[in-house]
Design a protein around this motif. Sequence first.
Motif, PDB file in Angstrom:
ATOM      1  N   LEU A 129       0.824  -1.201   0.000  1.00 39.33           N
ATOM      2  CA  LEU A 129       0.000   0.000   0.000  1.00 39.33           C
ATOM      3  C   LEU A 129       0.861   1.256   0.000  1.00 39.33           C
ATOM      4  O   LEU A 129       0.545   2.233  -0.682  1.00 39.33           O
ATOM      5  N   SER A 130       1.965   1.228   0.734  1.00 42.25           N
ATOM      6  CA  SER A 130       2.849   2.394   0.787  1.00 42.25           C
ATOM      7  C   SER A 130       3.436   2.687  -0.589  1.00 42.25           C
ATOM      8  O   SER A 130       3.490   3.842  -1.029  1.00 42.25           O
ATOM      9  N   VAL A 142       2.631   6.163  -2.786  1.00 39.80           N
ATOM     10  CA  VAL A 142       3.669   7.087  -3.268  1.00 39.80           C
ATOM     11  C   VAL A 142       3.532   7.295  -4.769  1.00 39.80           C
ATOM     12  O   VAL A 142       3.643   8.423  -5.273  1.00 39.80           O
ATOM     13  N   ALA A 143       3.279   6.227  -5.506  1.00 44.14           N
ATOM     14  CA  ALA A 143       3.137   6.338  -6.959  1.00 44.14           C
ATOM     15  C   ALA A 143       1.925   7.173  -7.348  1.00 44.14           C
ATOM     16  O   ALA A 143       1.933   7.850  -8.382  1.00 44.14           O
ATOM     17  N   LEU A 144       0.888   7.156  -6.521  1.00 47.39           N
ATOM     18  CA  LEU A 144      -0.351   7.873  -6.833  1.00 47.39           C
ATOM     19  C   LEU A 144      -0.508   9.144  -6.000  1.00 47.39           C
ATOM     20  O   LEU A 144      -1.633   9.626  -5.818  1.00 47.39           O
ATOM     21  N   ALA A 145       0.592   9.693  -5.512  1.00 47.56           N
ATOM     22  CA  ALA A 145       0.527  10.854  -4.617  1.00 47.56           C
ATOM     23  C   ALA A 145      -0.214  12.026  -5.246  1.00 47.56           C
ATOM     24  O   ALA A 145      -1.026  12.697  -4.591  1.00 47.56           O
ATOM     25  N   ALA A 194       3.796  14.811   0.109  1.00 51.34           N
ATOM     26  CA  ALA A 194       3.131  13.514   0.273  1.00 51.34           C
ATOM     27  C   ALA A 194       4.047  12.361  -0.128  1.00 51.34           C
ATOM     28  O   ALA A 194       4.022  11.293   0.499  1.00 51.34           O
ATOM     29  N   ARG A 195       4.857  12.552  -1.156  1.00 48.06           N
ATOM     30  CA  ARG A 195       5.756  11.466  -1.585  1.00 48.06           C
ATOM     31  C   ARG A 195       6.769  11.119  -0.502  1.00 48.06           C
ATOM     32  O   ARG A 195       7.195   9.966  -0.396  1.00 48.06           O
ATOM     33  N   PHE A 196       7.170  12.104   0.279  1.00 53.25           N
ATOM     34  CA  PHE A 196       8.091  11.833   1.382  1.00 53.25           C
ATOM     35  C   PHE A 196       7.366  11.255   2.601  1.00 53.25           C
ATOM     36  O   PHE A 196       7.972  10.535   3.397  1.00 53.25           O
ATOM     37  N   GLN A 230       5.033   6.405   5.574  1.00 53.15           N
ATOM     38  CA  GLN A 230       4.651   6.214   6.975  1.00 53.15           C
ATOM     39  C   GLN A 230       3.619   5.108   7.148  1.00 53.15           C
ATOM     40  O   GLN A 230       3.522   4.505   8.229  1.00 53.15           O
ATOM     41  N   ILE A 231       2.841   4.846   6.104  1.00 50.19           N
ATOM     42  CA  ILE A 231       1.727   3.896   6.227  1.00 50.19           C
ATOM     43  C   ILE A 231       2.195   2.551   6.785  1.00 50.19           C
ATOM     44  O   ILE A 231       1.578   1.991   7.703  1.00 50.19           O
TER      45      ILE A 231
END
Length: 540
Positions: free
Chosen positions: A98-99, A103-106, A129-131, A135-136
């Motif tokens: 999911l993480s 990131v790919a869909l930020a 958001a990409r950084f 955290q997920i």
Amino acid sequence: MSNLLRAGAVMMAGTLMSRITGFARTAVIAAAIGLGALGDAYSTATVIPVILFDLLLGGLLSSVVVPMVVRARKTDPDGGEAYEQRLLTLVTLILIGLSVAAVALAGPIIGLYGSAWREEQREVATTLARFILPQIAFFGVGALAGAYLNVREKFAAPMWAPVLNNLVVIAVAVIYIAIGGGSSAEGARDNELALLGLGTTAGIVVQSIVLVITLRRVGFRFRPRFDFNHSGIGDIARKGSWTLAYLGITQLGFMAITNLANWAGVRAAEANLPYDAGQIVYANAYNLFQLPYGVIAVSVITALLPRMSGYAHEGRFEELREEFAGGVRLVSAALVPAALLLVSLGPAITSVVFPFGNSSPQSAYYLGTVLQAFAIGLVPFSIFQLVLRIFYSLGDTRTPVALGLLNVVLNAGLGLVASLVLPPEYAVMGLALSFSIAYFVGSIVAWLVAARRVGGLDGPDVAFTITRMHLAALPMAAIALFSLFFASNTTGMTIPVSLAVIAVGAGLGGALYLAIAHWLRIPEVRSIVGLVTGRVRPGR
């Protein structure tokens, strides 16, 4: 109730320190990036991992996972060890995937929450958001480790670990200020955004590592297990489907409110208001509103759920009702005065915490008025969360979906009306008041439904006790309101004046509340006072 009080006290100490450092974290972040466009972008980016985590696991922990782990530890020949290992293996794999996907869909994800933004602000939020979205995975592993600790009645570490997270983020914000980082979304540099994003993620990483180490110290040994068939984990998916529906509904509502709050920020900028009034103002006011709830109610809820699940599993509904009613009264004894103090002293509190760095005194004061609107719903919100645990302890995850839908429709509907009707200077306040009204109605409906399920919840007695608590707290609120009114209309809300107002309202008013509660013989207040005084006496 004494056992519940002692268990809650252990957690309250850690939670109090966690919330205090979280309070400091919020203030330092606001000083670093302000309460305007960059703050809105950062606030939105940081809340998305929490939302995605909640959609997958967060709500399942309290509603499904904890009751099922309790059951496995009681019924499985190995005490639930294999069950816990399989669950942790599966959760880790899913959250890593999911993480990566998040990131790919930020960009598209940010677009869902910032539809009113200009392109520059949306790009800044996407970069952050990409950084932050990795955290997920750490959220999930840490949360599951914390749940395993709670089931073992090891409550301290899950309450203290967030302190380290807050300290890391505070350090990051201080570094940001030291390197001259600004508050403009348009002028944000890549290295500044990387510092904010990666630093925020580092805090969650540290928090999760501490929980995993603590779990190992209490005897849990993790061994990856991939034999998921016939393991009982499928029950989580089946029972959790309704919880996921509940979370999906609530997060759709949150998405709507976030868009309305971001739109309010755009409108405030276009109207050239002398203060910021957007999403970060809404989020910071909500975080302050959550402070007493997190310190008091969450601690009691965490102690209640394993016990209520055990009573429900054994069919001991009388004990379940007593445990729940005692928890509500205990929580209300502290939250009633806290709510009235926040309603009375909101602007004074925020005028002390936020008027630094890139956050103006005018924005800090306005944030306090939003906090006042939230505080009206503090007790109903907490009671609603407590009532949901009755359904979860019974293994019922369907009823909370209907209750959540009611709240979302009320909150989002009233919020939309407020945004369309109110001028820009009142829009965020209207969103906060919509939240309070929705939970006031929702708590009443939830209580009536739960009472029917378990044969009553001592509603009249609990209502009578809470009414007496409000009567005991009204003189305190009057003193606090008079102090705020006098100061704001004479000297103005400078930091020294705000501190004086808080000292008078919370100090003198709080002492008056305790005296009246003692005179009215409210046992929950006297129990809390006795516990505190007993712990601070010499030799204890």
